[in-house]
Design an enzyme around this catalytic site. Structure first.
Site, PDB file in Angstrom:
ATOM      1  N   ARG A 120       0.829  -1.408   0.093  1.00 54.50           N
ATOM      2  CA  ARG A 120       0.208  -0.295  -0.019  1.00 54.50           C
ATOM      3  C   ARG A 120       0.707   1.483  -0.105  1.00 54.50           C
ATOM      4  NH1 ARG A 120      -4.496   0.473   4.239  1.00 54.50           N
ATOM      5  NH2 ARG A 120      -2.529   0.715   5.591  1.00 54.50           N
ATOM      6  N   THR A 159      -1.690   7.474  -0.718  1.00 52.75           N
ATOM      7  CA  THR A 159      -2.743   7.619  -1.175  1.00 52.75           C
ATOM      8  C   THR A 159      -2.822   6.239  -1.089  1.00 52.75           C
ATOM      9  OG1 THR A 159      -1.497   5.708  -2.879  1.00 52.75           O
ATOM     10  CG2 THR A 159      -1.471   8.276  -3.678  1.00 52.75           C
ATOM     11  N   ASP A 210       0.721  -3.874  11.673  1.00 49.43           N
ATOM     12  CA  ASP A 210       1.131  -4.326  10.738  1.00 49.43           C
ATOM     13  C   ASP A 210       0.937  -5.223  10.569  1.00 49.43           C
ATOM     14  OD1 ASP A 210       2.731  -3.992   8.885  1.00 49.43           O
ATOM     15  OD2 ASP A 210       2.773  -2.124   8.163  1.00 49.43           O
ATOM     16  N   ASP A 259       5.108  -6.600   9.453  1.00 47.76           N
ATOM     17  CA  ASP A 259       5.504  -6.228  10.741  1.00 47.76           C
ATOM     18  C   ASP A 259       5.301  -6.941  12.058  1.00 47.76           C
ATOM     19  OD1 ASP A 259       7.234  -4.469   9.001  1.00 47.76           O
ATOM     20  OD2 ASP A 259       5.850  -2.239   9.735  1.00 47.76           O
TER      21      ASP A 259
HETATM   22  C1  PRP Z   1      -0.864  -4.412   4.387  1.00 56.46           C
HETATM   23  C2  PRP Z   1      -2.174  -6.095   4.569  1.00 56.46           C
HETATM   24  C3  PRP Z   1      -2.883  -5.838   3.660  1.00 56.46           C
HETATM   25  C4  PRP Z   1      -3.183  -4.212   3.075  1.00 56.46           C
HETATM   26  C5  PRP Z   1      -4.593  -4.267   3.826  1.00 56.46           C
HETATM   27  O1  PRP Z   1       0.016  -4.850   4.030  1.00 56.46           O
HETATM   28  O2  PRP Z   1      -0.918  -7.239   4.522  1.00 56.46           O
HETATM   29  O3  PRP Z   1      -2.727  -6.630   2.388  1.00 56.46           O
HETATM   30  O4  PRP Z   1      -2.082  -3.837   3.831  1.00 56.46           O
HETATM   31  O5  PRP Z   1      -4.518  -3.093   3.359  1.00 56.46           O
HETATM   32  P1  PRP Z   1      -5.837  -2.502   2.659  1.00 56.46           P
HETATM   33  O6  PRP Z   1      -7.455  -2.944   2.259  1.00 56.46           O
HETATM   34  O7  PRP Z   1      -5.855  -1.366   1.790  1.00 56.46           O
HETATM   35  O8  PRP Z   1      -5.511  -2.019   0.609  1.00 56.46           O
HETATM   36  P2  PRP Z   1       0.558  -3.935   3.239  1.00 56.46           P
HETATM   37  O9  PRP Z   1       0.341  -3.237   2.366  1.00 56.46           O
HETATM   38  O10 PRP Z   1       1.607  -3.726   4.572  1.00 56.46           O
HETATM   39  O11 PRP Z   1       2.713  -4.879   3.185  1.00 56.46           O
HETATM   40  P3  PRP Z   1       2.774  -5.854   3.289  1.00 56.46           P
HETATM   41  O12 PRP Z   1       2.203  -7.244   3.790  1.00 56.46           O
HETATM   42  O13 PRP Z   1       4.097  -5.968   2.279  1.00 56.46           O
HETATM   43  O14 PRP Z   1       3.353  -5.274   5.076  1.00 56.46           O
HETATM   44  N1  URA Z   2      -2.329  -3.066   6.309  1.00 58.62           N
HETATM   45  C1  URA Z   2      -2.536  -3.527   7.830  1.00 58.62           C
HETATM   46  O1  URA Z   2      -1.054  -4.503   7.945  1.00 58.62           O
HETATM   47  N2  URA Z   2      -2.788  -3.198   9.141  1.00 58.62           N
HETATM   48  C2  URA Z   2      -3.707  -2.243   9.122  1.00 58.62           C
HETATM   49  O2  URA Z   2      -4.781  -2.657   9.783  1.00 58.62           O
HETATM   50  C3  URA Z   2      -4.461  -2.175   7.565  1.00 58.62           C
HETATM   51  C4  URA Z   2      -3.672  -2.466   6.939  1.00 58.62           C
END
Ligand code: PRP
Ligand code: URA
Length: 211
Positions: A106, A110, A202, A205
């Site tokens: 994400r 944005t 997160d 993380d």
């Molecule tokens: C997180 C999560 C989803 C997304 C959800 O991933 O694992 O993929 O955010 O958010 P959304 O519904 O608003 O799109 P992130 O983009 O943090 O990436 P990561 O898994 O690499 O930490």
């Molecule tokens: N992605 C995450 O990992 N946690 C949240 O709460 C939202 C998006």
């Protein structure tokens, strides 16, 4: 909140394990193990409609017809990174599944998903697809992932998440009304940074210990 295409787990084991994930003091090791365990429990529910066919076998007593999975093709598709945490739980229940990967993150400003990787099994269009990601927040990532799978020609697509925000559910139900959503719990809302409240922080993380 359950409806035809939304399946919220109402099981004490899932509720208990989610509570451990929500606790900020849960270690990375425990977090990762519990994500996998919930993945396994939820797969049990998400595969409830797998078709069965009869097969003749012989028990030690007599010949009989028994129900067996008809071998319909199935693929689990994690949204990287955090979705990887659920794959092992799915594969423990459906060991023959193929695995496709979609890399999305994400954009922090944005909140829109940015694609950086995609690798699918060759015959993916013939498979039933289970997209997995721990979090459905704005729904942008899952929306995009479902869109990619439709571009590949997939027609039977399910989405499995641990926590969902009402905003994310609404987005998926609007843009992909035929996709069944399986979630561990539906939380209250998103905060101003697009995080699920109360949520678990997160997910990526916490699974990989990167913060
Ligand atoms: C997180 C999560 C989803 C997304 C959800 O991933 O694992 O993929 O955010 O958010 P959304 O519904 O608003 O799109 P992130 O983009 O943090 O990436 P990561 O898994 O690499 O930490
Ligand atoms: N992605 C995450 O990992 N946690 C949240 O709460 C939202 C998006």
């Amino acid at each position: 909140m359950n409806n035809e295409h939304l399946h919220v787990m109402e099981h004490p084991l899932v509720a208990h394990k989610l509570s451990i994930l929500r606790d900020k003091n849960t270690s990375t090791k425990d977090f990762r193990e519990i994500v996998s365990e919930i993945g396994m429990l939820m797969t049990y529910e998400a595969t409830r409609d797998l078709p069965l066919t009869d097969k003749e076998i012989e028990t030690p007593i007599c010949k009989t017809c028994v129900p067996t999975l008809d071998g319909k093709k199935f693929a689990v598709v994690p949204i990287l990174r955090a979705g990887l945490g659920l794959v092992d739980g799915v594969l423990r229940i459906v060991p023959g599944a193929r695995v496709g990967h979609i890399g999305l993150y994400r954009d922090e400003t944005t909140l829109e998903p940015v694609k950086y990787f995609c690798k699918m099994p060759k015959d993916v269009s013939e498979r039933d697809i289970l997209i997995v990601d721990p979090m459905l927040a704005t729904g942008g990532s899952a929306d995009a992932a479902i869109g990619f799978m439709k571009e590949y020609g997939c027609t039977n697509i399910k989405l499995m998440v641990l926590l969902a925000a009402p905003e994310g559910i609404a987005r998926i139900q609007k843009n992909h009304p035929n996709v069944d959503i399986y979630c561990g719990a539906v939380d209250e809302k998103l905060n101003e940074h697009g995080y699920i409240v109360p949520g678990l922080g997160d997910a990526g993380d916490r699974i990989f210990g990167t913060k």
